[in-house]
Design a protein around this motif. Sequence first.
Motif, PDB file in Angstrom:
ATOM      1  N   TYR A 250     -14.614  53.778 -22.059  1.00 36.47           N
ATOM      2  CA  TYR A 250     -15.062  52.501 -22.606  1.00 36.47           C
ATOM      3  C   TYR A 250     -13.886  51.532 -22.504  1.00 36.47           C
ATOM      4  O   TYR A 250     -12.851  51.737 -23.145  1.00 36.47           O
ATOM      5  N   LEU A 251     -14.044  50.483 -21.704  1.00 39.74           N
ATOM      6  CA  LEU A 251     -12.972  49.516 -21.512  1.00 39.74           C
ATOM      7  C   LEU A 251     -13.288  48.236 -22.285  1.00 39.74           C
ATOM      8  O   LEU A 251     -14.132  47.437 -21.882  1.00 39.74           O
ATOM      9  N   GLY A 252     -12.616  48.093 -23.419  1.00 38.20           N
ATOM     10  CA  GLY A 252     -12.870  46.937 -24.265  1.00 38.20           C
ATOM     11  C   GLY A 252     -12.235  47.124 -25.635  1.00 38.20           C
ATOM     12  O   GLY A 252     -11.428  48.033 -25.847  1.00 38.20           O
ATOM     13  N   SER A 253     -12.613  46.264 -26.555  1.00 41.02           N
ATOM     14  CA  SER A 253     -12.068  46.270 -27.906  1.00 41.02           C
ATOM     15  C   SER A 253     -12.444  47.547 -28.657  1.00 41.02           C
ATOM     16  O   SER A 253     -13.611  47.964 -28.649  1.00 41.02           O
ATOM     17  N   SER A 254     -11.477  48.152 -29.320  1.00 40.02           N
ATOM     18  CA  SER A 254     -11.765  49.363 -30.101  1.00 40.02           C
ATOM     19  C   SER A 254     -12.662  49.045 -31.294  1.00 40.02           C
ATOM     20  O   SER A 254     -13.492  49.871 -31.687  1.00 40.02           O
ATOM     21  N   ASP A 255     -12.526  47.856 -31.872  1.00 37.19           N
ATOM     22  CA  ASP A 255     -13.384  47.478 -32.994  1.00 37.19           C
ATOM     23  C   ASP A 255     -14.838  47.304 -32.562  1.00 37.19           C
ATOM     24  O   ASP A 255     -15.764  47.712 -33.270  1.00 37.19           O
ATOM     25  N   HIS A 256     -15.043  46.692 -31.387  1.00 37.12           N
ATOM     26  CA  HIS A 256     -16.405  46.553 -30.872  1.00 37.12           C
ATOM     27  C   HIS A 256     -16.993  47.927 -30.570  1.00 37.12           C
ATOM     28  O   HIS A 256     -18.162  48.199 -30.871  1.00 37.12           O
ATOM     29  N   ALA A 257     -16.185  48.783 -29.990  1.00 37.94           N
ATOM     30  CA  ALA A 257     -16.652  50.141 -29.688  1.00 37.94           C
ATOM     31  C   ALA A 257     -17.024  50.874 -30.973  1.00 37.94           C
ATOM     32  O   ALA A 257     -18.008  51.627 -31.004  1.00 37.94           O
ATOM     33  N   ALA A 258     -16.250  50.666 -32.032  1.00 34.37           N
ATOM     34  CA  ALA A 258     -16.532  51.316 -33.315  1.00 34.37           C
ATOM     35  C   ALA A 258     -17.900  50.910 -33.841  1.00 34.37           C
ATOM     36  O   ALA A 258     -18.691  51.762 -34.292  1.00 34.37           O
ATOM     37  N   GLU A 259     -18.189  49.607 -33.786  1.00 35.16           N
ATOM     38  CA  GLU A 259     -19.494  49.122 -34.258  1.00 35.16           C
ATOM     39  C   GLU A 259     -20.631  49.674 -33.410  1.00 35.16           C
ATOM     40  O   GLU A 259     -21.672  50.099 -33.927  1.00 35.16           O
ATOM     41  N   GLN A 260     -20.432  49.664 -32.101  1.00 33.12           N
ATOM     42  CA  GLN A 260     -21.493  50.112 -31.201  1.00 33.12           C
ATOM     43  C   GLN A 260     -21.739  51.615 -31.315  1.00 33.12           C
ATOM     44  O   GLN A 260     -22.898  52.066 -31.303  1.00 33.12           O
ATOM     45  N   LEU A 261     -20.675  52.382 -31.454  1.00 31.21           N
ATOM     46  CA  LEU A 261     -20.841  53.831 -31.607  1.00 31.21           C
ATOM     47  C   LEU A 261     -21.479  54.153 -32.949  1.00 31.21           C
ATOM     48  O   LEU A 261     -22.367  55.013 -33.032  1.00 31.21           O
ATOM     49  N   ALA A 262     -21.061  53.438 -33.995  1.00 27.51           N
ATOM     50  CA  ALA A 262     -21.665  53.649 -35.311  1.00 27.51           C
ATOM     51  C   ALA A 262     -23.160  53.332 -35.280  1.00 27.51           C
ATOM     52  O   ALA A 262     -23.981  54.062 -35.855  1.00 27.51           O
ATOM     53  N   ALA A 263     -23.531  52.253 -34.593  1.00 27.58           N
ATOM     54  CA  ALA A 263     -24.941  51.882 -34.485  1.00 27.58           C
ATOM     55  C   ALA A 263     -25.729  52.954 -33.739  1.00 27.58           C
ATOM     56  O   ALA A 263     -26.839  53.338 -34.145  1.00 27.58           O
ATOM     57  N   GLU A 264     -25.164  53.465 -32.645  1.00 25.08           N
ATOM     58  CA  GLU A 264     -25.851  54.483 -31.842  1.00 25.08           C
ATOM     59  C   GLU A 264     -26.014  55.786 -32.617  1.00 25.08           C
ATOM     60  O   GLU A 264     -26.991  56.524 -32.412  1.00 25.08           O
ATOM     61  N   LEU A 265     -25.082  56.052 -33.518  1.00 28.65           N
ATOM     62  CA  LEU A 265     -25.142  57.278 -34.324  1.00 28.65           C
ATOM     63  C   LEU A 265     -25.971  57.097 -35.595  1.00 28.65           C
ATOM     64  O   LEU A 265     -26.182  58.064 -36.338  1.00 28.65           O
ATOM     65  N   GLY A 266     -26.397  55.868 -35.862  1.00 25.28           N
ATOM     66  CA  GLY A 266     -27.141  55.604 -37.093  1.00 25.28           C
ATOM     67  C   GLY A 266     -26.238  55.465 -38.307  1.00 25.28           C
ATOM     68  O   GLY A 266     -26.683  55.627 -39.443  1.00 25.28           O
TER      69      GLY A 266
END
Length: 340
Positions: A250-266
């Motif tokens: 994942y190439l991008g902001s770690s904070d954005h990745a955190a939100e997106q991964l949290a959303a995908e995991l529910g």
Amino acid sequence: MTEKNATSIKRLAKLVKNPNAKVIFMVGAGISTSCGIPDFRSPGTGLYDNLAKLNLPFAEAVFDIDFFEKNPEPFYTLAKELYPGNYEPSNFHYLMRLFQDKGKLHRVYTQNIDTLERAAGILPDNLVEAHGSFAKNHCIKCHKVFVQEIFEQAINEDKEFLKCVHCNGLIKPQIVFFGENLPSLFFSSWDDDCAKLGEDHIVIVAGTSLAVYPFASLPTEVPKITNRSLINLQRVGDFKNNPRKSDVIYLGSSDHAAEQLAAELGWLDDLKILTNMTTIKLQEDENRETCFTHEDKDLKLDKVADVLEKLKLDEREPEEKAGSEKGEKEKELEVQKERD
């Protein structure tokens, strides 16, 4: 979010959803830049590029043990700026806390000295601070350990440089300087953890240039059967020089990745609770308010549904909130009339 990043988040979430999955995080300064803490090596904005005002012979001298012994003042100046309490954890710090709360965390290995992992609630047994931290202090001569508060008091009150009462050596935080060895816990923990890594484990590397050894070598030692993921602004280290087909990038902001991964995991609602709990106040009784902070060790996510409900209410449109408040006041007046 790019299509590649979206695919990476889905792949990573699928691995995490494995009932037996356990995650090891390896993180660097990039997960703390959104907190206001500069990283070390970014041109123009990095810490080393902004140390000219300290008149150092070379930027890294601020963390050089020989230079510190001769002139502690530059490090004191820097320590006052970076000291714990000046910054709050990022989304990514709290994501790691969520992995802990959900029973998915095996360990966090961090290069950072800012103690924001601790501030986010990562328990000591789950945390290895490879380069030390401000959490403890020691004498550079006799190595006697001192509590955190004495150094904090020294930098806040502009006292003279702290000296050991036993040998008169300088006292500094247990941050690893150039010329000092990494903590033995770093090596013993990694030897033990690496030997246990299997196909159900996931190693997530985030916010690091993988330029400082021996930390930079850790991803190369991860067994082939173990899944690796990189969350970073660019490919680095083994992910660039010796990538594996199974790597999740994942190439991008770690904070954005955190939100997106949290959303995908529910887990997005849980993440919102953690990131807002330092500011949300709840009325405990008529005379006292209590505030959730990252130091609440017994905080359980299943007990703060009312906090989330408050968040949702506060996100309503102003007109909707005003109408609701008006309705509540009218009900109160009707009840009062009946009593009269």
